[in-house]
Design an enzyme around this catalytic site. Structure first.
Site, mmCIF file in Angstrom:
data_model
loop_
_atom_site.group_PDB
_atom_site.id
_atom_site.type_symbol
_atom_site.label_atom_id
_atom_site.label_comp_id
_atom_site.label_asym_id
_atom_site.label_seq_id
_atom_site.Cartn_x
_atom_site.Cartn_y
_atom_site.Cartn_z
ATOM 1 N N THR A 185 -41.477 -31.762 85.215
ATOM 2 C CA THR A 185 -41.548 -31.334 83.441
ATOM 3 C C THR A 185 -40.315 -30.520 83.125
ATOM 4 O OG1 THR A 185 -42.732 -29.365 83.740
ATOM 5 C CG2 THR A 185 -44.161 -31.304 83.481
ATOM 6 N N VAL A 186 -39.014 -30.876 83.748
ATOM 7 C CA VAL A 186 -37.929 -30.080 83.151
ATOM 8 C C VAL A 186 -37.713 -30.249 82.079
ATOM 9 C CG1 VAL A 186 -35.448 -29.778 83.603
ATOM 10 C CG2 VAL A 186 -37.025 -30.287 85.541
ATOM 11 N N GLY A 207 -36.203 -44.217 86.894
ATOM 12 C CA GLY A 207 -36.201 -43.875 88.286
ATOM 13 C C GLY A 207 -36.850 -44.919 89.046
ATOM 14 N N SER A 267 -41.961 -43.992 83.059
ATOM 15 C CA SER A 267 -41.065 -43.174 83.597
ATOM 16 C C SER A 267 -40.432 -43.389 84.809
ATOM 17 C CB SER A 267 -41.767 -41.763 83.828
ATOM 18 O OG SER A 267 -42.275 -41.039 82.552
ATOM 19 N N CYS A 268 -41.118 -43.964 85.759
ATOM 20 C CA CYS A 268 -40.573 -44.460 87.114
ATOM 21 C C CYS A 268 -41.265 -45.641 87.780
ATOM 22 C CB CYS A 268 -40.926 -43.155 87.674
ATOM 23 S SG CYS A 268 -39.653 -42.921 89.240
ATOM 24 N N SER A 300 -39.591 -31.147 79.423
ATOM 25 C CA SER A 300 -40.401 -30.534 78.244
ATOM 26 C C SER A 300 -40.339 -29.104 78.102
ATOM 27 C CB SER A 300 -41.855 -30.866 78.597
ATOM 28 O OG SER A 300 -42.305 -32.260 78.880
ATOM 29 N N ASN A 302 -42.755 -42.080 94.210
ATOM 30 C CA ASN A 302 -41.805 -42.499 93.143
ATOM 31 C C ASN A 302 -40.653 -41.345 93.511
ATOM 32 O OD1 ASN A 302 -43.239 -39.795 92.452
ATOM 33 N ND2 ASN A 302 -42.473 -40.068 90.234
ATOM 34 N N LEU A 303 -39.837 -41.348 92.437
ATOM 35 C CA LEU A 303 -38.621 -40.469 92.273
ATOM 36 C C LEU A 303 -38.989 -38.915 92.522
ATOM 37 C CD1 LEU A 303 -35.629 -40.762 92.402
ATOM 38 C CD2 LEU A 303 -35.590 -40.888 90.139
ATOM 39 N N CYS A 304 -40.060 -38.560 92.060
ATOM 40 C CA CYS A 304 -40.170 -36.957 91.952
ATOM 41 C C CYS A 304 -41.407 -36.708 93.147
ATOM 42 C CB CYS A 304 -40.657 -36.342 90.818
ATOM 43 S SG CYS A 304 -38.930 -36.485 89.728
ATOM 44 N N ALA A 305 -42.097 -37.685 93.673
ATOM 45 C CA ALA A 305 -42.949 -37.442 94.891
ATOM 46 C C ALA A 305 -44.250 -37.070 94.288
ATOM 47 C CB ALA A 305 -42.557 -36.530 95.811
ATOM 48 N N GLU A 306 -44.424 -37.268 93.010
ATOM 49 C CA GLU A 306 -45.962 -36.776 92.509
ATOM 50 C C GLU A 306 -46.644 -38.002 92.353
ATOM 51 O OE1 GLU A 306 -44.171 -37.884 88.504
ATOM 52 O OE2 GLU A 306 -43.495 -37.192 90.476
#
Length: 780
Positions: free
Chosen positions: A596-597, A223, A192-193, A599, A393-397
């Site tokens: 999870t936008v 990303g 994913s990233c 999904s 990462n791109l979503c900081a998780e």
């Protein structure tokens, strides 16, 4: 034109007008869209093979050919189940999403992959990977699972297929976008990233990193999180470096249906931190609008700010920063003070001024993301002394240390509302001999419970699914191939707010808090246990770096946190600890809570672990704007309340008092205390061994003062969260919609204060200038 005379597309368009609040119209529009698209979709497995053989991976194609008859029967039986009807009844946005984004289509666009065949392709890919990996195969067959189709005579191979097909097609386990779109295809990247920590110290190393490694990663349509702290080339400005990244993002997003981006991270001691914070500001004529920013802030910065906001914070050029980049905690403090003592700093700025610049940037752009250096390193899966993490990462998780390689985000998530069950007399009986939890009955709604056994089963499947993606995905660079040897995974969730609402709990209810923590404790437990089983039962070799892992000594992630209350018996944890020490684990990391936008659009449930964003919102694509209703809410709205609810656009906080209480379970994230949401993130943090994409959801009045954001950031630090802030979103007072924090700053009213921030400015809320509120949908 009368509805009876309208074409199907005209009927859909008519129904879409009311889809935001009328669930019958929403569902009917979705069913009609599925019906129309199915006319152009594959009908049989044989036809599917004929249409898509040229893009399918060789072993997946062979599997489909060899098992076509059984697969046909399996698909037929699935399409007779309520689960199939449920997938098609998620509304118009779900239907659009399937066909616009996820299912395959032929090159000329004349034929689409059916939804059933999309699930079949992913399950076939996983089956092929398991068949070629004896450790995965032996473990799954040893653990066993009840067959979904009990009357279907299956071979062990088809048992493996159904093991994946059942939870995927029921939308219990959901894939990240790259897996959903590309599993089973030739040369497919399924990560994913990516995370990189490039050497940007010279012109040559910078161009090599950004024009070769980064370019290859972006070409994989995912990303990237990129640490730019080492940038310091011949007095060049960070604007030029970030501009180079920004131009590549814009190039790859030209005519790309799935946008990519880069989150550039910098540590706050860098001599160009002020210039870095300015690269995305709206008043910057060279604004880098297509990238995102992140800051890695050490404990020392927060301590000094709290101690005396007026004191100086010293900035260093990378080449004269000693070993700051690789240190955290007391060692960072010692090095920082040593460098200041010998005068190696390039500049100094009042620490409150830098804090104000950070807040000003957040208010105007919605970022930078803020990660807390000590928390990221102290709670990592191995000791990080001498090689500190300073980016995400791109979503900081996703929190990993790429070093000279490329770390990857390998993701999946569990749809939590699918774990809701009707409570019966035997609901507390475990489904298997080993520990898998019980059904937790609602204390507010009779007959409703959350099934931990279903959650355990879902997490187990997700572990195998992600390992299949790691094994079967293409590594686009040698650095990525090396990074994948750690087999880091991130299993997340969506629909937590729906679970609370169905069980009669408001989001911040104490009972919801207990269930929240229990869910993530059970997820972490089952993920580690499954990964251990791959080694213990399947004979799998532990991930590369196992010798450095804290789990090597039986030390779980939650043991590094204070005040942790366990719901799983300590004897079960002790047993798992002994097994980890004895046999190892197959993966280095397990739980990561991404947005999870994607999904949630397919299932119709809420995003991630967040409270509801809104009861009516919309999603805008390059083609159209489609209303996104909160289906759980609108299914509860009574006929007599409908006009009032519509008048207030579903915003419960604006309802008159009787209705506000009646629908209080459906308040939005903007209506709940932001500090209490941070406190909830802290409660689940011990069981999230990567991190949480925790966003601030604020109202307009919250951001007229810099002090409010300052207090939130300090609260995240005090709580010890790895990701203090992913995104800042602000709800405009005048509309039902919510926007990220892009602001026009005018009528400056400079007033002195002693609260540790610069004088405040009046801030006028505006909609975000054409930007999406999420960095990337590949993680989701």
């Amino acid at each position: 034109m009368a509805s009876a005379e309208a074409t199907p597309q005209q009927q859909i368009d008519q129904l879409k007008v009311n889809a935001g609040w009328d669930m019958k119209s929403n569902i009917k529009a979705g069913l009609l869209h599925h019906e129309e698209m199915e006319k152009k979709a594959t009908k049989t497995v044989t036809e599917y093979i004929e249409k898509f053989a040229d893009v399918l991976e060789e072993n997946v194609l062979r599997f489909l050919q060899d098992n076509a008859e059984m697969l046909e029967l399996c698909i037929y039986m699935y399409e007779q189940l309520p689960a199939y009807k449920a997938v098609k009844s998620r509304g118009i946005l779900s239907a659009k999403r399937f066909y616009d984004t996820y299912v395959l289509r032929t090159a000329d666009g004349s034929c689409y992959e059916s939804v059933s065949h999309c699930f079949m392709r992913i399950a076939a890919f996983c089956t092929v990977q398991v068949l070629t990996n004896s450790a995965l195969k032996i473990t799954i067959l040893y653990l066993g699972r009840d067959k979904l189709f009990k009357d279907l005579p299956c071979s062990p191979t088809m048992d493996l297929f159904i093991y994946f097909f059942s939870p995927l097609s029921h939308q219990l386990v959901c894939c990240a976008t790259p897996i959903m779109r590309s599993a089973g295809l030739r040369d497919a990247n399924l990560a994913s990233c990516f995370l990189i920590n490039p050497d940007l110290s010279t012109e040559k190393s910078t161009t090599t990193a950004l024009l070769q490694e980064l370019t290859m990663l972006l070409s994989a349509k995912s990303g990237v999180g990129c640490n730019v702290t080492s940038f310091g080339v011949d007095e060049k400005c960070i604007q030029s470096c970030v501009g180079l990244i920004n131009s590549q993002v814009e190039f790859f997003n030209d005519q790309n249906p799935r946008p990519v981006s880069v989150a550039a991270y910098m540590e706050v001691w860098h001599s160009q931190i002020q210039e870095f914070l300015a690269v995305k500001l709206p008043e910057n004529p060279s604004r880098c609008a297509s990238i995102y920013q992140g800051l890695c802030i050490p404990k020392l910065f927060f301590e000094k700010f709290i101690e005396d906001p007026g004191q100086n914070w010293y900035l260093f050029k990378p080449e004269k920063s000693g070993n700051l980049a690789n240190l955290y905690g007391d060692e960072f403090r010692s090095e920082y003070e040593r460098l200041v003592g010998i005068g190696c700093y390039a500049d100094a700025i009042p620490i409150k001024s830098l804090m104000f610049l950070i807040i000003n940037t957040i208010i105007k752009t919605g970022s930078p993301y803020i990660i807390y250096k000590e928390a990221c390193n102290e709670h990592h899966w191995k000791n990080m002394e001498g090689c500190a993490i300073a980016s995400a990462n791109l979503c900081a998780e996703v929190i990993q240390y790429p070093g000279a390689d490329v770390s990857t985000c390998n993701l999946a998530n569990v749809c939590l509302p699918m774990c809701l069950v009707t409570v019966s007399n035997d609901s507390h009986s475990p489904l298997e001999k080993t520990y898998c939890g019980n059904v937790i009955e609602s204390q507010a709604v009779s007959g409703v419970g959350f099934s931990m056994p279903i959650l355990h089963a879902a997490v187990e499947v997700a572990v195998f699914l992600v390992n299949c993606a790691i094994a079967g995905g293409k590594c686009v660079t040698p650095g990525m191939e090396r990074g994948q040897r750690e087999r880091s995974m991130g299993i997340g969730v969506h629909g937590l707010a729906d679970v609370f609402a169905e069980m009669g709990y408001s989001y911040l209810d104490e009972r919801a808090a207990r269930l929240d923590v229990e869910i993530f404790e059970n997820m972490y437990f089952r993920a580690v246990k499954t990964s251990n089983n791959i080694c213990r039962l399947g004979g799998g070799r532990p991930f590369e770096g196992w010798g450095e892992s804290k789990l090597r000594h039986g030390f779980f992630h939650w043991q590094g946190w204070e005040d942790v209350n366990l719901s799983i018996p300590i004897t079960e944890w002790e047993k798992l600890s002994r097994r980890c020490i004895s046999s190892g684990v197959y993966n280095s990391q397990f739980i990561a809570l991404m947005p999870t936008v994607g999904s949630s659009l397919l299932t119709g449930f809420s995003e991630s672990y967040y409270p509801y964003f809104a009861n009516i919102s919309s999603k805008v694509s390059s083609k159209e704007e489609v209303m996104k209703p909160n289906m759980t809410f609108w299914n509860r709205v009574s006929k007599e309340d409908l006009d009032t609810v519509r008048f207030f656009s579903g915003d419960v906080a604006l309802f008159p008092e009787p209705l506000k209480e009646k629908y209080s379970l459906f308040l939005s994230a903007f209506d709940y205390c932001a500090e209490k949401q941070l406190a909830r993130a802290r409660l689940r943090a011990p069981f999230v061994d990567q991190s949480q994409s925790h966003s601030f959801h604020l109202k307009e009045e919250n951001v007229v003062s810099a002090r409010f954001l300052k207090d939130l950031i300090l609260s995240g630090y005090t709580l010890g969260l790895k990701t203090i802030m992913y995104y800042c979103k602000v709800k405009k007072q005048s509309t039902m919609s919510s926007f990220q924090c892009l602001r026009d700053q005018n009528k400056s009213e400079m007033t002195g204060n002693d609260q540790g921030v610069e004088p405040e400015s009046y801030i006028k809320c505006t909609a975000a200038g054409g930007e999406t509120s999420e960095a990337c949908l590949h993680c989701q």
